[in-house]
Scaffold this active site. Sequence first.
Site, short mmCIF file in Angstrom:
data_model
loop_
_atom_site.label_atom_id
_atom_site.label_comp_id
_atom_site.label_asym_id
_atom_site.label_seq_id
_atom_site.Cartn_x
_atom_site.Cartn_y
_atom_site.Cartn_z
N HIS A 169 2.33 6.43 2.93
CA HIS A 169 1.84 7.81 2.83
C HIS A 169 2.55 8.74 3.82
CE1 HIS A 169 -0.52 7.18 6.45
NE2 HIS A 169 -1.02 6.09 5.92
N HIS B 192 3.00 7.93 7.41
CA HIS B 192 4.11 7.04 7.79
C HIS B 192 5.41 7.84 7.91
CE1 HIS B 192 1.46 3.80 5.92
NE2 HIS B 192 1.56 3.51 7.20
N LYS C 185 0.86 -1.19 0.00
CA LYS C 185 0.00 0.00 0.00
C LYS C 185 0.90 1.23 0.00
CE LYS C 185 -4.12 -1.87 2.22
NZ LYS C 185 -5.04 -1.69 3.36
#
Length: 608
Positions: A172, A175, A169
């Site tokens: 983003h 993070h 994933k």
Amino acid sequence: MVRLSPPLGGRKGEVGGRGACDLPPGGAAMAACSFRRSIASQLSKVLDLPPENLIKSISAVPVSKKRHVADFQLSIASVTEDGSSNCLAQDLQLQAQKLAERLRCDAVVSEISAGQGTVNFTINRELLAKTVLQQVLKDGSEYGVKSELFSTVPRQKAVIDFSSPNIAKKFHVGHLRSTIVGNFIANLKVALGHEVRRINYLGDWGMQFGLLGVGFQQFGDTEKLKSSPLQHLYEVYVQINKAAEDENTKKLAKDFFRKLEERDEQTLSLWKQFRDFSIEEYIRIYKRLGVHFDEYSGESFYQEKSQEVLKMLEDKGLLQKTTKGTGIVDLSEKKDLSSFSTVMRSDGTSLYITRDLAAAIDRMNKHSWDTMIYVTDKTQSNHFQHLFQILKLMGYEWAERCQHVSFGLVQGMKTRRGEVVFLEDVLNEVRSRMLQNMASAKTTKEIEDPMETAEKVGLAALIIQDFRGLLSSDYQFSWDRALQSRGDTGVFLQYTHARLHSLEQMHGNEQLTDINVACLQEPDAISVLQHLLRYDEVLYRSSQDLQPKHIVSYLLTLSHLAAVAHKTLPVKGSAPELAQARLRLFQAARLVLANGMKLLGITPVTQM
């Protein structure tokens, strides 16, 4: 005339201990804490209170651009019987005046005055210069952390769980925040002498791996998986997601994940490749950030252990079944299910929170930690509240020592190519923008490795923009604002450090022997010294609330004060004695600036 000899060889390794402060007032290596102690010992005689009770009520006064300020102040409210709540301002004012009149100047304190509910103390100017410079140069990277403010803080074993991206994933911006905030907390704790274990708890399990496995069987490419795993797995995930509602795809994904849970060899081997290649790439990217982990853990580790947790919950009578067959734990005070947490799917498999319960228990068994800190965005506050509540209900008293450090959301971080998908996009973008700025700046010198310098300066820009406010605040990201070379930015901190470093290179290669501190009496020199005096209090504040903004604000002020002093107190062209004293002042400022930057996760540059 007071002369300052070369720094004494202090014993290294006494991190955060009291060693540096136990000298009598007036001793050669007296730092801020011994000034406080000297003031406290005089106050204790007058107020009839033990000096220990007074030390934390005596604080260094922030430097003011507008006027000359004292060095320390005692807040009257903190030592009066009835405290600040019942006392009127004029009563405090009167008490401050009365107390100031009963105190006497001595070899350490040259001036005492009453302020707004405070008693202010000015330290003998030559002693201030001698003491601060000697202490900074003697303690080096341990300056500030050896303060007696930390003497009552017990050494602890801390586990810090941060970064935690989900494989396949987007990595983003949340993070990125978790990574730099967690790294700061770990750096600060290590500097203060605590034992720290840094854990990256990856999202490497769950139904999305069923979908990813099916996607890889259809669209995957083993070579691409090896060369750029994060990018390739993300592309595969996006493609298969388009078909996620298709009944056949759903069935295949469920089958793949079931095989994974049953430990089917072929399925597990493919999953392991996803995980291993991703971790390799994460390590490379974290290295660019200057971040490392002691352990790459993940949800997958706790598959079996989460079943044990469900059994424990059942044995303790905490697990209840709903009509749909899901397992829940009642968290309401009245036991009326007004608040509950779902811990089990209807098919008996575990959920994210169940795996978190298993991980917390396992970490306690493995590491016997004193404190465990989870660093995630504030949307997960509820999750951690539930996690800690369930642990308490299970009888784990140590749940009290778990802490969630939450942060706000970042809006508007886009690269020139559009929305940020990977952390690497952000790092490449900030490096290329910084290279461009450096190329067009008149002040840029020829530097050995412009790419590396641009990366370090760019990273400082990201970190300072992120750390300037309260962590819990959302903020609007702006490349232009972050990369300004003037103003309160990471670029300005790096520029100041590089400038002070080149000043030392130009003039400071000869060993600075005795310096005459009587040469450092100009207001701009005093302001830098007063500010250096406050560093331990700022570290103490950040260690208490784990907010980096105190250190950021301190370093920005230090850089502004150093920039002013650099203009008004020239080294070049001054008499040798004056030049040497000023050089020592700038060296001390650079050392403290570098120390603070490293705590924040910034590598100081020496050329720019």
